[in-house]
Design a protein around this motif. Structure first.
Motif, PDB file in Angstrom:
ATOM      1  N   THR A   6       0.833  -1.207   0.000  1.00  0.00           N
ATOM      2  CA  THR A   6       0.000   0.000   0.000  1.00  0.00           C
ATOM      3  C   THR A   6       0.866   1.255   0.000  1.00  0.00           C
ATOM      4  OG1 THR A   6      -0.178  -0.146   2.407  1.00  0.00           O
ATOM      5  CG2 THR A   6      -1.979  -1.063   1.111  1.00  0.00           C
ATOM      6  N   VAL A   7       2.024   1.197   0.680  1.00  0.00           N
ATOM      7  CA  VAL A   7       2.918   2.360   0.638  1.00  0.00           C
ATOM      8  C   VAL A   7       3.410   2.559  -0.795  1.00  0.00           C
ATOM      9  CG1 VAL A   7       5.161   3.247   1.368  1.00  0.00           C
ATOM     10  CG2 VAL A   7       3.615   2.263   3.042  1.00  0.00           C
ATOM     11  N   LEU A   8       3.761   1.468  -1.465  1.00  0.00           N
ATOM     12  CA  LEU A   8       4.193   1.567  -2.862  1.00  0.00           C
ATOM     13  C   LEU A   8       3.086   2.191  -3.712  1.00  0.00           C
ATOM     14  CD1 LEU A   8       6.268   0.825  -5.091  1.00  0.00           C
ATOM     15  CD2 LEU A   8       5.088  -1.356  -5.316  1.00  0.00           C
ATOM     16  N   VAL A  41      -6.317  11.612  -1.494  1.00  0.00           N
ATOM     17  CA  VAL A  41      -7.123  10.902  -0.506  1.00  0.00           C
ATOM     18  C   VAL A  41      -6.701   9.437  -0.438  1.00  0.00           C
ATOM     19  CG1 VAL A  41      -9.453  10.264   0.122  1.00  0.00           C
ATOM     20  CG2 VAL A  41      -9.041  12.446  -0.957  1.00  0.00           C
ATOM     21  N   TYR A  42      -6.311   8.896  -1.591  1.00  0.00           N
ATOM     22  CA  TYR A  42      -5.873   7.493  -1.598  1.00  0.00           C
ATOM     23  C   TYR A  42      -4.450   7.371  -1.082  1.00  0.00           C
ATOM     24  CZ  TYR A  42     -10.116   7.236  -4.252  1.00  0.00           C
ATOM     25  OH  TYR A  42     -11.419   7.357  -4.622  1.00  0.00           O
ATOM     26  N   VAL A  43      -3.633   8.435  -1.304  1.00  0.00           N
ATOM     27  CA  VAL A  43      -2.309   8.450  -0.674  1.00  0.00           C
ATOM     28  C   VAL A  43      -2.490   8.327   0.837  1.00  0.00           C
ATOM     29  CG1 VAL A  43      -0.224   9.813  -0.280  1.00  0.00           C
ATOM     30  CG2 VAL A  43      -1.354   9.881  -2.504  1.00  0.00           C
ATOM     31  N   ILE A  44      -3.563   8.933   1.331  1.00  0.00           N
ATOM     32  CA  ILE A  44      -3.814   8.916   2.762  1.00  0.00           C
ATOM     33  C   ILE A  44      -4.394   7.576   3.203  1.00  0.00           C
ATOM     34  CG2 ILE A  44      -5.288   9.921   4.543  1.00  0.00           C
ATOM     35  CD1 ILE A  44      -5.053  12.575   2.918  1.00  0.00           C
ATOM     36  N   ILE A  45      -5.362   7.079   2.467  1.00  0.00           N
ATOM     37  CA  ILE A  45      -6.100   5.925   2.983  1.00  0.00           C
ATOM     38  C   ILE A  45      -5.399   4.603   2.647  1.00  0.00           C
ATOM     39  CG2 ILE A  45      -7.714   5.394   1.089  1.00  0.00           C
ATOM     40  CD1 ILE A  45      -8.590   5.760   4.810  1.00  0.00           C
ATOM     41  N   LEU A  46      -4.599   4.564   1.565  1.00  0.00           N
ATOM     42  CA  LEU A  46      -3.965   3.290   1.206  1.00  0.00           C
ATOM     43  C   LEU A  46      -3.057   2.744   2.311  1.00  0.00           C
ATOM     44  CD1 LEU A  46      -3.306   3.738  -2.615  1.00  0.00           C
ATOM     45  CD2 LEU A  46      -4.516   1.831  -1.568  1.00  0.00           C
ATOM     46  N   PRO A  47      -2.132   3.555   2.881  1.00  0.00           N
ATOM     47  CA  PRO A  47      -1.318   3.004   3.969  1.00  0.00           C
ATOM     48  C   PRO A  47      -2.158   2.545   5.161  1.00  0.00           C
ATOM     49  CG  PRO A  47      -0.389   5.066   3.183  1.00  0.00           C
ATOM     50  CD  PRO A  47      -1.722   4.919   2.526  1.00  0.00           C
ATOM     51  N   GLY A  94     -12.330   9.248  11.048  1.00  0.00           N
ATOM     52  CA  GLY A  94     -12.888   7.932  11.375  1.00  0.00           C
ATOM     53  C   GLY A  94     -12.040   6.776  10.891  1.00  0.00           C
ATOM     54  N   ALA A  95     -11.498   6.888   9.691  1.00  0.00           N
ATOM     55  CA  ALA A  95     -10.707   5.780   9.160  1.00  0.00           C
ATOM     56  C   ALA A  95      -9.209   6.057   9.293  1.00  0.00           C
ATOM     57  CB  ALA A  95     -11.075   5.510   7.707  1.00  0.00           C
ATOM     58  N   MET A  96      -8.752   7.225   8.778  1.00  0.00           N
ATOM     59  CA  MET A  96      -7.308   7.453   8.739  1.00  0.00           C
ATOM     60  C   MET A  96      -6.713   7.630  10.140  1.00  0.00           C
ATOM     61  SD  MET A  96      -5.054  10.146   9.058  1.00  0.00           S
ATOM     62  CE  MET A  96      -3.306  10.025   9.024  1.00  0.00           C
ATOM     63  N   VAL A  97      -7.283   8.544  10.929  1.00  0.00           N
ATOM     64  CA  VAL A  97      -6.694   8.784  12.251  1.00  0.00           C
ATOM     65  C   VAL A  97      -6.848   7.537  13.128  1.00  0.00           C
ATOM     66  CG1 VAL A  97      -6.767  10.241  14.300  1.00  0.00           C
ATOM     67  CG2 VAL A  97      -7.029  11.266  12.060  1.00  0.00           C
ATOM     68  N   PHE A  98      -7.992   6.866  13.022  1.00  0.00           N
ATOM     69  CA  PHE A  98      -8.161   5.626  13.790  1.00  0.00           C
ATOM     70  C   PHE A  98      -7.103   4.599  13.397  1.00  0.00           C
ATOM     71  CE2 PHE A  98     -12.206   5.157  16.311  1.00  0.00           C
ATOM     72  CZ  PHE A  98     -12.448   6.515  16.420  1.00  0.00           C
ATOM     73  N   GLY A  99      -6.900   4.462  12.080  1.00  0.00           N
ATOM     74  CA  GLY A  99      -5.901   3.501  11.609  1.00  0.00           C
ATOM     75  C   GLY A  99      -4.506   3.871  12.081  1.00  0.00           C
ATOM     76  N   LEU A 100      -4.237   5.180  12.081  1.00  0.00           N
ATOM     77  CA  LEU A 100      -2.912   5.619  12.511  1.00  0.00           C
ATOM     78  C   LEU A 100      -2.710   5.345  14.010  1.00  0.00           C
ATOM     79  CD1 LEU A 100      -0.446   7.069  11.195  1.00  0.00           C
ATOM     80  CD2 LEU A 100      -1.183   9.045  12.496  1.00  0.00           C
ATOM     81  N   PHE A 101      -3.746   5.613  14.809  1.00  0.00           N
ATOM     82  CA  PHE A 101      -3.636   5.291  16.241  1.00  0.00           C
ATOM     83  C   PHE A 101      -3.443   3.785  16.433  1.00  0.00           C
ATOM     84  CE2 PHE A 101      -5.990   9.381  17.471  1.00  0.00           C
ATOM     85  CZ  PHE A 101      -4.837   9.983  17.931  1.00  0.00           C
ATOM     86  N   ALA A 102      -4.181   2.994  15.663  1.00  0.00           N
ATOM     87  CA  ALA A 102      -3.998   1.539  15.753  1.00  0.00           C
ATOM     88  C   ALA A 102      -2.537   1.192  15.502  1.00  0.00           C
ATOM     89  CB  ALA A 102      -4.904   0.835  14.732  1.00  0.00           C
ATOM     90  N   ALA A 103      -1.958   1.807  14.462  1.00  0.00           N
ATOM     91  CA  ALA A 103      -0.571   1.517  14.109  1.00  0.00           C
ATOM     92  C   ALA A 103       0.381   1.972  15.207  1.00  0.00           C
ATOM     93  CB  ALA A 103      -0.225   2.210  12.796  1.00  0.00           C
ATOM     94  N   ILE A 104       0.128   3.172  15.746  1.00  0.00           N
ATOM     95  CA  ILE A 104       1.039   3.682  16.771  1.00  0.00           C
ATOM     96  C   ILE A 104       1.029   2.763  17.993  1.00  0.00           C
ATOM     97  CG2 ILE A 104       1.394   5.575  18.409  1.00  0.00           C
ATOM     98  CD1 ILE A 104       0.611   7.484  16.160  1.00  0.00           C
ATOM     99  N   TYR A 105      -0.171   2.355  18.425  1.00  0.00           N
ATOM    100  CA  TYR A 105      -0.221   1.445  19.575  1.00  0.00           C
ATOM    101  C   TYR A 105       0.439   0.108  19.244  1.00  0.00           C
ATOM    102  CZ  TYR A 105      -3.397   4.438  22.266  1.00  0.00           C
ATOM    103  OH  TYR A 105      -3.929   5.464  22.987  1.00  0.00           O
TER     104      TYR A 105
END
Lengths: 309, 558
Positions: B211-213, B267-273, B406-417
C-alpha cells in the motif's frame, strides 16, 4: 453448508432487507420540501442509495460485531485460528457483486440525470461530445408546452441580483412562476459563487467571465432559501436570498408592480455588517469591502425571510 | 530482487552517529537513520495535529450558535483554511510518511532507505512548511482565507495590497510540501523495488509495503500537477500573469483541474497506507492469515490506477459538460470495487478467528466500521444527481471527516499502539489506550454524523453563520468535537508516561509474524546484523511455518 446455516443466512438477509427498506423510506424526511420537479427525482434516487447502503453497512458491521462477540480468544488461549488463506469462488463473488452494483447505481443515476435535464455549462475549457449532450438537454422533466421563463442572475461579493430582461425589472428576491420551466443565465462580477436552492436540490457554480445557463422547474408554491454554495470570501455565509414560487397570475402581478416601482437600494446583510464592523472594538483582518447594497426595482428592506424547513 | 546496494549503506554508516540508539538527542539532529526520521515525522506531525485540533475547536465553538458571534468572520475563515491546511499538509501526510519510514525498511529486510540523506532533507522541509504556515499569522492581513483549495479568483484578491501576504506564504508552503513529498515518493518507490531482502519477492511483501508503494506512486504522478498549479497561482498573484484570472482571459476552472488532479488521488495516498495497517493488524489479533492476501495486495495498485481518472467528481457543479459528469461518475464508482474487496477480505479474516481486543485491534475495528460508513456516503457523492444537491454542503464535510478522522486517524492510532513497543522498547498502558478508543469512537460519531443531516437540509460548508434550522445538529457536532478533542489527552498521557517509564517490551509482544518482530525492540542501528532470507508469505498464522531461512534451520535443529 448445512440447512441450518442456509436458514440463518436467509432470515438475516430478510431482516436486513426490511431494515434497509425502512431506512430508505425514512430518508424522504431528511430534506426540505420538494419544491422542484428535480427534487422528486433526487429524493427517489437518494432513497434507493440509502436502502442499498444500509444493507451493506448492516451486513458488514453485523458480521464484525458477531465476530467480536463470539470469536474471542480465551484469556489463556494462545492458539491460532484456522489457517484459511482465501476462497477463490467467494472472492470472485464479492468482486462481481460490487461491480454489478456499481453499474446498477451508475445506470440509475444516469437515467435520473437525463430526466433532470439540468442544462450544464456549454463551453469553458472542455471538449464537446454534442451527440451525448443533446439527449440530456432536450428532455426537460416536464414536457410543458408553456414557454421557458428566462431570468438573469448576477452574483457579486456579497449580493444576488435578479433581472427579468423582458420587463427590464430588477430585484433582490427571485420570483418564479410555478410549473414553468425556468432558464437562468448565471453571471458573476468578481469571484466564483454557487447558486444553491436546497428545496430544488440543485446547484451550479457561477463562474466570472462566463454566462452559464441553468434550468429547472419549480412545482410548489412557497418561499425558499437561496444560498451561495461556493465559498466566496468574508461574508460568504451572509449571501442569501429568498426564492418565491407563485402562481402565474401572482407572478405577472408582481412583475407589473415591480416594473412600476422606481429602483432603490435593498437591504444587504454583508454591507450592513461591514458598516458595523468598522466600529468594532476588536477588528478582524482586513477584508475586501462588500459591494454597495444593490439598487433594484423590487428592494426588500429586510433579511431573507423564508421559513425554516 | 536480492542484491543489496552496498554503497547506500556505506553512506549511512559513515554518518557521524551521535551516541547510542537510546540517545534522545539524535531526534533533534540531521539523522539519516530511517527509524529516527520516522519518529521525527510522527512527533512533529502530532504537534501540528494538536495545532489543527485547536483551530477545529474554535470553528466548532463558533458554530455552536447560528450567529457569527465568537470570532470575526475573517478570523473564522482563517481558522477553517488553516485547520484544513495544517491537518492535511502537516499532520496527515507527514504522519503517514513517518509510519512508512519507520516500517518499510524493517518490513522488507533492508538496513535503511535507498537514499538516507534525501530522506532527512525531505523530513526537514516539514518544519519549514510549518513555520511558513504558522508564521503567516504574523504578516499584515493575516493568513490565507481562501480555504485549502485556494480557488482563484477569490484567492487572488488582496485587500491589504502587500506583496507578501498570508496567501503567498501559504502557496510557498504548499509548494515546498509538494517538493518534500516528491522526494519521499522517489525514495520509497526505489527502496521497495530495489532493496528487499533476499527471497522477498513482491508476493512475499507485507500488504503495508504494497500500500505504501501504491500510495507513493500516486505522489509521483499527481504532485507535479498540484505543484505546477500552485506556482502558476503564485505567478498570477505576485507577477500579475493571467493563467486563472478571467479579467485577463485566464480560466479559473483550469486551476480546479490542476488542484483536484492531485488532491483527489491524495485521498488514496492517505487511505492506502491505512488499508495496509488494517491488513497487518487484523491477522495478528485474530490469529488468522490475511484472507485473499494476493488480491488485497493487487487491489491497492488497482486503486492507484483508477484514482488517477476520477478527479472531475469535485467539479460536477463547477461548469463541466454532461458527458464529463457521466464519465467521471462511472470511474469514481469503480473505486468501490477494489475497496470492497479489501473490506470483505478483512471481515473474512476476523471471521472464525481468535480475537484479542487490545487497543490496536479496537482502533482497527473502529476504523474499519467508520470506513465502511464513509465509503457508502462516498458512493452517494459520486452520483452526479446526488452531488448536485449535496456538493459543498455539510454532507461532504461529514463524509470526508469520516474518512480522515474515522478511518485514517483511527488507523494511525492503531498503528502507533501496535508498533509502539517496537519503536520505543516499552509497553503502553492498555487501560489508557482503551479509554482513548472509546472517547474517540463516541466523539467521532457525535461530531461527524450530525453533519450529514445538516448537509442534506442544505447547510453549505465553510459558513461562519447559519440559519436556526441547522442549530440542533450543529450543537451535537460541537459537543462531539469537544469530546474528540478531550480524547487526545489520555493518548498523550499514555505515550509520554509509557515512553519514560513503561514496562520493557519484549522483541515480539503480540506474537506477530514479520521481519520487524525478529529484531530487538527498539531495533539496532542498521536493523539486521545479518540480512534475513525470506522463505514464506507473510501472515502464516496457524500454519506453524518459518518465515526466514534462519528460523527454518532453528526448527530443523530442534
Amino acid at each position: 453448508m448445512n440447512i441450518r446455516t442456509v436458514l440463518t443466512l436467509t432470515v438475516a438477509a430478510i431482516v436486513l432487507a426490511f431494515a434497509s427498506w425502512w431506512m430508505g423510506q425514512q430518508s424522504y424526511t431528511w430534506f426540505p420540501p420538494q419544491a422542484a420537479a428535480e427534487a422528486k427525482l433526487f429524493d427517489d434516487l437518494f432513497s434507493f442509495l440509502v436502502m442499498l447502503g444500509t444493507f451493506i453497512f448492516l451486513g458488514v458491521t453485523g458480521t464484525i460485531l458477531y465476530s467480536v462477540l463470539f470469536f474471542r480468544a480465551g484469556r489463556y488461549d494462545y492458539s491460532d485460528g484456522p489457517p484459511i488463506e482465501g476462497n477463490v469462488p467467494l472472492e470472485i463473488v464479492w468482486t462481481a457483486i460490487p461491480l454489478l452494483l456499481v453499474f446498477w447505481i451508475a445506470g440509475y443515476s444516469y437515467q435520473i440525470y437525463e430526466q433532470m435535464a439540468i442544462r450544464g455549462p456549454m463551453e469553458l475549457v472542455h471538449l464537446h461530445m454534442p451527440s451525448m449532450m443533446e439527449s440530456a438537454y432536450a428532455a426537460p422533466a416536464d414536457e410543458g408546452t408553456e414557454p421557458v421563463e428566462e431570468i438573469e442572475v448576477h452574483a457579486k461579493q456579497w449580493a444576488w441580483v435578479f433581472r427579468y430582461p423582458e420587463q427590464d425589472v430588477t430585484s433582490t428576491e427571485l420570483h418564479l412562476p410555478i410549473d414553468h420551466r425556468v432558464r437562468l443565465a448565471l453571471q458573476s462580477e468578481d469571484v466564483i459563487h454557487g447558486f444553491f436552492v436546497p428545496a430544488f436540490r440543485i446547484k451550479q457554480d457561477v463562474i466570472p467571465g462566463k454566462t452559464i445557463d441553468f434550468e429547472f422547474t419549480p412545482i410548489r408554491v412557497g418561499k425558499y432559501r437561496l444560498r451561495d454554495s461556493q465559498y466566496s470570501g468574508t461574508y460568504f455565509a451572509a449571501m442569501q436570498a429568498d426564492v418565491v414560487v407563485e402562481s402565474a397570475d401572482d407572478y405577472q402581478q408582481w412583475l407589473a408592480m415591480a416594473a412600476s416601482t422606481p429602483p432603490q437600494p435593498a437591504y444587504n446583510r454583508a454591507a450592513a455588517e461591514y458598516q458595523a464592523s468598522q466600529k468594532a472594538l476588536v477588528p478582524g483582518w482586513k477584508t475586501i469591502p462588500p459591494a454597495p447594497p444593490p439598487v433594484v426595482n423590487y428592494a426588500p428592506k429586510h433579511e431573507a425571510t423564508s421559513p425554516p424547513v | 530482487m536480492t542484491n543489496i546496494p552496498v554503497e547506500a549503506i556505506g553512506v549511512a554508516r559513515e554518518q557521524p552517529y551521535p551516541g547510542a540508539p537510546d540517545n534522545w538527542k539524535r531526534f533533534f539532529s540531521f539523522s539519516t537513520d530511517h527509524k529516527v526520521i520516522g519518529i521525527q515525522y510522527l512527533v512533529t506531525s502530532f504537534f501540528f495535529f494538536l495545532v489543527g485540533g485547536i483551530f477545529a475547536m474554535i470553528l466548532r465553538g463558533e458554530l455552536i450558535t447560528p450567529e457569527a458571534d465568537l470570532v470575526d468572520r475573517t478570523v473564522y475563515n482563517v481558522m477553517f483554511t488553516m485547520h484544513g491546511s495544517v491537518m492535511l499538509f502537516l499532520w496527515t501526510f507527514p504522519s503517514l510518511l513517518g509510519l512508512a519510514n519507520y516500517l518499510v525498511p524493517l518490513m522488507i529486510g533492508a538496513r535503511d532507505m535507498a537514499f538516507p540523506r534525501l530522506n532527512a532533507v525531505a523530513f526537514w522541509m516539514v518544519p519549514v512548511v510549518g513555520i511558513l504556515m504558522i508564521g503567516s499569522f504574523l504578516v499584515p492581513g493575516g493568513p490565507s482565507q481562501s480555504g485549502w483549495w485556494a480557488y482563484p479568483p477569490m484567492s487572488m484578491q488582496n485587500p491589504t495590497g502587500n506583496l507578501i501576504t498570508g496567501q503567498v506564504l501559504w502557496i510557498l508552503a504548499v509548494a515546498i510540501s509538494g517538493v518534500s513529498s516528491i522526494m519521499g515518493g522517489v525514495n520509497f518507490v526505489t527502496t521497495i523495488v530495489k532493496m528487499r531482502a533476499p527471497g522477498m519477492t513482491f508476493f512475499k511483501m507485507p500488504v503495508f509495503v504494497w500500500t505504501v508503494l501504491a500510495a507513493q506512486l500516486i505522489q509521483l504522478y499527481g504532485l507535479p500537477a498540484l505543484t505546477a498549479g500552485a506556482v502558476m497561482l503564485l505567478f498570477d498573484i505576485v507577477f500579475g500573469t493571467g493563467f486563472f484570472d478571467p479579467t485577463k482571459g485566464g480560466n479559473p476552472v483550469l486551476f480546479q483541474h490542476f488542484f483536484w488532479f492531485y488532491s483527489h488521488p491524495a485521498v488514496y495516498v492517505i487511505i492506502l497506507p491505512i488499508f495496509g495497517v488494517f491488513s497487518e493488524i487484523f491477522p495478528v489479533y485474530a490469529r488468522k492469515p490475511l484472507f485473499g492476501y494476493k488480491i488485497v495486495a493487487v487491489s491497492a495498485l488497482i486503486i492507484t490506477v483508477v484514482s488517477g481518472i476520477v478527479w472531475v467528481h469535485h467539479l460536477y457543479v463547477s461548469g463541466t459538460p454532461g458527458w464529463m459528469r457521466m464519465f467521471f461518475m462511472v470511474t469514481t464508482m469503480c473505486v468501490a470495487v477494489p475497496t470492497g474487496i479489501k473490506v470483505f477480505a478483512w471481515t473474512a479474516t476476523i471471521w472464525g478467528g481468535k480475537l484479542r481486543l487490545d487497543t490496536p485491534m479496537l482502533f482497527a475495528l473502529g476504523g474499519l466500521i467508520n470506513f465502511v460508513f464513509a465509503g457508502i456516503t462516498g458512493i452517494m457523492l459520486a452520483s452526479t444527481p446526488i452531488d448536485l444537491h449535496v456538493n459543498n454542503t455539510y454532507f461532504v464535510v461529514g463524509h470526508f471527516h469520516y474518512v480522515l478522522y474515522g478511518a485514517m486517524v483511527f488507523g494511525l492510532f492503531a498503528a502507533i499502539y501496535h508498533w509502539f513497543p517496537k519503536m520505543t522498547g516499552r509497553m503502553y498502558y492498555e487501560g489508557l489506550g482503551k479509554l482513548h478508543f472509546w472517547l474517540a469512537f463516541i466523539g467521532n460519531a457525535l461530531n461527524f454524523i450530525p453533519m450529514h443531516p445538516a448537509g442534506l437540509m442544505g447547510m453549505p460548508r465553510r459558513v461562519a453563520s447559519y440559519d436556526p434550522e441547522f442549530a440542533f445538529w450543529n450543537v451535537l457536532a460541537s459537543l462531539g468535537a469537544f469530546l474528540l478533542g478531550m480524547s487526545t489527552l489520555p493518548f498523550i498521557l499514555n505515550m509520554v508516561s509509557s515512553w519514560v517509564q513503561g514496562k520493557k517490551a519484549p522483541d515480539n509482544p503480540w506474537r506477530a509474524i514479520g521481519l520487524e518482530w525478529l529484531v530487538s525492540s527498539p531495533p539496532p542501528v542498521e536493523n539486521f546484523e545479518e540480512l534475513p532470507v525470506v522463505i514464506a508469505e507473510p501472515y502464516g498464522y496457524g500454519k506453524n511455518e518459518p518465515l526466514t531461512e534462519a528460523q527454518r534451520k532453528e526448527l530443523a535443529e530442534a
